[in-house]
Write an enzyme that holds these catalytic residues in place. Sequence first.
Site, mmCIF file in Angstrom:
data_model
loop_
_atom_site.group_PDB
_atom_site.id
_atom_site.type_symbol
_atom_site.label_atom_id
_atom_site.label_comp_id
_atom_site.label_asym_id
_atom_site.label_seq_id
_atom_site.Cartn_x
_atom_site.Cartn_y
_atom_site.Cartn_z
ATOM 1 C CE LYS A 15 -4.537 -0.120 2.125
ATOM 2 N NZ LYS A 15 -5.056 0.132 3.366
HETATM 3 C C1 E4P Z 1 -8.189 0.204 4.035
HETATM 4 O O1 E4P Z 1 -7.658 -0.122 2.827
HETATM 5 C C2 E4P Z 1 -8.322 1.337 4.533
HETATM 6 O O2 E4P Z 1 -7.189 1.629 4.943
HETATM 7 C C3 E4P Z 1 -9.356 1.654 5.504
HETATM 8 O O3 E4P Z 1 -10.563 0.959 4.677
HETATM 9 C C4 E4P Z 1 -9.763 2.999 5.872
HETATM 10 O O4 E4P Z 1 -10.984 2.786 6.791
HETATM 11 P P1 E4P Z 1 -11.323 4.035 7.755
HETATM 12 O O5 E4P Z 1 -11.581 5.343 6.880
HETATM 13 O O6 E4P Z 1 -12.501 3.594 8.380
HETATM 14 O O7 E4P Z 1 -10.210 4.260 8.487
#
Ligand code: E4P
Length: 231
Positions: A99
Amino acid sequence: MKIFIDTANVDEIKKLTGLGIIDGATTNPTLLSKEIARQYPDYSSFSKSKILEESKKILFEICELVKGPVSAEVIATDSDGMVKEAEELSKIHENIVIKIPFTPEGLKTTKILSSKGIRVNMTLVFSPSQALLSAKAGAAFVSPFTGRLDDISHWGMDIIRVVVDIYNNYGFDTEVLVASCRHPLHVVESALAGADIITVPPGVLEKLLKHPLTDIGLERFISDWKKVFGE
Ligand code: E4P
């Protein structure tokens, strides 16, 4: 639509993979740090290398459990640092996807990593133009954060529909991974929009499993059967 689990909590993942509908997982530094703190209450005494070692163990365990792509996020913000971290993280398991945050450095890094055959999930994406550039840089996945847009009074799902259209126009291979999912309707709307994947927190997944009419109906079927034929 593929369903990923949006957590680093190994116990939750163990429980939910048993359903047979989980295709992958996503983590981020927030989720991973929570899991380290949950598993090791004495984490504050850990050295940097110990924290790294434990995060790698957790990521490996998640990969073995979900048997699909598992996103692990870099902490560095400069391209050289991101590439170095990405190469380290990639060694954990063949299912690791890196990521990378959507920044100019992140975009540059995505191009470098994708040309080396390392799959990137471009994260912190909030606009269609960011998604377009992510695809051009060769990201395997793009993660628009729908819930965080809702939080600031933008229609989070609008971006999903637009990105799906843009990618279809040009035949990009980048998969649209809906992130920041907050409730079951995000799942339904993502499917309607033609998203490739949605990553769902355990709490939302549990809500998807429940319907009061299913519970009432089942109770009635069983009791009607027992009324006629006994226990
Ligand atoms: C996943 O890839 C993301 O980091 C996550 O869905 C973020 O979610 P949030 O906005 O609830 O922290």
